[in-house]
Design an enzyme around this catalytic site. Sequence first.
Site, PDB file in Angstrom:
ATOM      1  N   ASP A  12       0.760  -1.281   0.076  1.00  0.00           N
ATOM      2  CA  ASP A  12      -0.069   0.072  -0.069  1.00  0.00           C
ATOM      3  C   ASP A  12       0.836   1.256  -0.074  1.00  0.00           C
ATOM      4  OD1 ASP A  12      -2.284   1.443   0.050  1.00  0.00           O
ATOM      5  OD2 ASP A  12      -3.388   0.498   1.825  1.00  0.00           O
ATOM      6  N   ASP A  15     -10.600   1.955  -3.862  1.00  0.00           N
ATOM      7  CA  ASP A  15     -11.147   1.525  -2.767  1.00  0.00           C
ATOM      8  C   ASP A  15     -12.599   1.720  -2.834  1.00  0.00           C
ATOM      9  OD1 ASP A  15      -9.090   0.938  -1.069  1.00  0.00           O
ATOM     10  OD2 ASP A  15      -9.023   3.016  -0.051  1.00  0.00           O
TER      11      ASP A  15
HETATM   12  C1  DGJ Z   1      -5.944   1.611   1.656  1.00  0.00           C
HETATM   13  C2  DGJ Z   1      -6.286   0.361   0.855  1.00  0.00           C
HETATM   14  O1  DGJ Z   1      -6.531   0.494  -0.463  1.00  0.00           O
HETATM   15  C3  DGJ Z   1      -7.248  -0.274   1.486  1.00  0.00           C
HETATM   16  O2  DGJ Z   1      -7.519  -1.380   0.878  1.00  0.00           O
HETATM   17  C4  DGJ Z   1      -6.803  -0.961   2.996  1.00  0.00           C
HETATM   18  O3  DGJ Z   1      -5.418  -1.570   2.523  1.00  0.00           O
HETATM   19  C5  DGJ Z   1      -6.366   0.325   3.779  1.00  0.00           C
HETATM   20  N1  DGJ Z   1      -5.459   1.188   2.736  1.00  0.00           N
HETATM   21  C6  DGJ Z   1      -5.631  -0.052   5.062  1.00  0.00           C
HETATM   22  O4  DGJ Z   1      -5.123   1.002   5.648  1.00  0.00           O
END
Ligand code: DGJ
Length: 768
Positions: A472, A536
């Site tokens: 991430d 997301d």
């Molecule tokens: C952003 C990601 O896109 C999510 O899927 C998740 O992993 C969160 N971060 C966790 O902090």
Amino acid sequence: MFTQEKDYFLFSTATTSLVLHVNEVGKLVCEYYGSRISSLEEAPSLTSPHPFIQGTSLAYDEKHQNVSLDYLHNEFSTPGKGDFHAPSLVLSEGQEVVFDFVYDSFEVKTPEKIPGLPTPHGAKEEVVITCLEKARKAKLRLHYLVYEEEDVIGRYLEIVNENEAVLSVHKAASLQLCLLNHGDSLVSLYGAWANELNPEEAPLRHGRFLNESMSGLSSNRHNPFFLIKEKGGDAQHGACYGFNLVYSGNHQESVELDTFEVVTIQSGISPFLFKKDLAKEEHFYTPMAVMSYSKEGTNGLSLHYQDFVNDCVIPSVWKGRIRPIVYNNWEATMFSFNKAKLTSLMKEASALGIELFVLDDGWFGERNDDRHGLGDWECNTKKIPGGLASLSKEAKKLGLKFGIWMEPEMVNKASKCYQAHPDWIIHDGVHEPTEGRHQYLLDLRKKEVQDFVYASVSNVLNSADISYLKWDCNRMMSDFPEGYTSFFYDDVVGLYSVLERLVEDFPNVLFENCASGGNRFDLGMLSYFPQSWLSDDTDSFQRLTIQAGAAYGYPLSVMSNHVAAKTSNQLLRLTSLDSKFDVASFGVLGYELDLNDLTPLDKKIIQGQIAYYKEHRPLFQFGHRYQLASFKEGNDEAVEILAKDEAIVGRYEKLQKPSPEEARLTAVGLDEKSHYLYQSRPESLSMKKFGHLVNMASPIHLKEEGFLINTISARHDLASEVEKGMASGTALLSGGVALAQEWSGVGYSSEVRLVGDFGGRLYALKKR
Ligand code: DGJ
């Protein structure tokens, strides 16, 4: 394939050709880029004639009063010699900025890796054309690579200083291409968090359009992919030219239309705050830009990029390799979980047929919220007694593989890592560093930071049986310690050096790229990580647009999508689990809802989905994706994936209409002479969908939100229509086969097609 004759160079792929020419003043120009031609015999006829120059234009030199750099289809352009387009290359030596490179030589060699940068694989040869600026002892080497079967041509620049004086690079677009305008429009992909990759089409205007990221990442604002489409072209027809950049940092794409209807296209790193100083004998390399052409519309162009990414960009070990169905706990638990909760999720996941369990954010350090812990990559054994090793063992017992989330480039202020190394973050030393999600970026130009990131990740991977890692990156860049340097570029190169080591040392770990979803979704990251969490946004209706945007330039195999809770976290929109699957299945499938909250019926539905996905998985992950219809144009969206003798068509509806029109199932790319068996995927219709109307069939009265209907509908549903039959390729490709009449408020039966708001249906087709 490459051939050279006289002053011409011909680069050909399976269906395209590019003709370059060294003209009478030694300038390298593009005379043709389009459908494949067989030889250079016709090259003189393709060459733009310039017997005179007009009006206020400038002659290149006294001897060549007919040559103006402003008219040429220059393969690169520098300021100061009469080309008044935005230059693709800006250099300086002291205060001097006029550079005049002319052709010197060319060589054909075995392709090499671009130093420090990801390099697509699979080209048979590399052609390097060298141009010299004699007065300043500077060398420009243009590297061309042909990805023959994929119909892609790559180009990057190498700039060499051979002078004692420092040579500064201010701008160096990897690619410049000049085309003629045919009423063209430009399609680019813009967005923001949870709303990435929106395709937008606009006619070209005289002047200059810029698509750019200055955030330090390739960004969710403007993806580096874009295309130019001729007037009247659509998904299936018309000439299209596509461009992308193998790079993950600041980028700039420029499209300039001049008064002579010449379109000058550039793709490269952004010149924002950029300057690279080269000492004597130093070289500077740009990332590779990749272009493609198709006369078969945006789908035709997309197929080239789908093949290119699958064959030449992602690490070879992942080429065509089936990806597991994952369960990710993020939306279900966020930071709030313990070992018992995780184990119970694992049990449910395993019973549903899921193959890999991913533990997302919150497992390390003091990470119980997003203000703490980033940088402290040790398992929090208060939350998970026995650590990751014990969890991965639990997973194994249940027949699941185990995966983990990390955000290795970041630290929270509240972390041991930051307390020990406050100087490791990107900051200007003057201002209070700007926070993003309460975190700072590590300065990846520093060797000790690169080593720390590498060690953090490899220690985690070695600490348990881990076969997947979600990488991430949840903030953009700020507080740059330097401007007008190569800071942004060096940072990306630092990141790549870490990724390179990791994928080399852990070739069988499946890395998934994630940057708050698609905030760094590009060919650079895909060169290391074969799949990417696109967004997301797990709302299926929104996701359709995101996936459609991505599909202009990227294949299904890189798109990771999850079925999440029925009420979407992002938009609070309610959609059925089946509608969510109809969207998430186009790519790499996962689940992200609280499996402990599922009703017996939900479980049955998900088991059915997983079985269906497994049956058709090669198609869902590696089929060719075609866009058939789009919400941008109306109430319906349709997508097809095709591979050899099989296809799946997904049809989606924005809103249920009161007097729905008749519908037909059509497809593209099928064999006209063959016959196909087709069948819709049976879906579950919730009894609650019918509201109070359920009483028309129920022997006892059921209150719309009452206990009884909730109890019954947790176990029982109504079956959707099932449509099956046989039809010729000819019929499916033209008029299509008739589908059941759509629900219009007059009674449910198994012959009625009830899709509803934001609903979908999948149809599988197989050659008989
Ligand atoms: C952003 C990601 O896109 C999510 O899927 C998740 O992993 C969160 N971060 C966790 O902090």
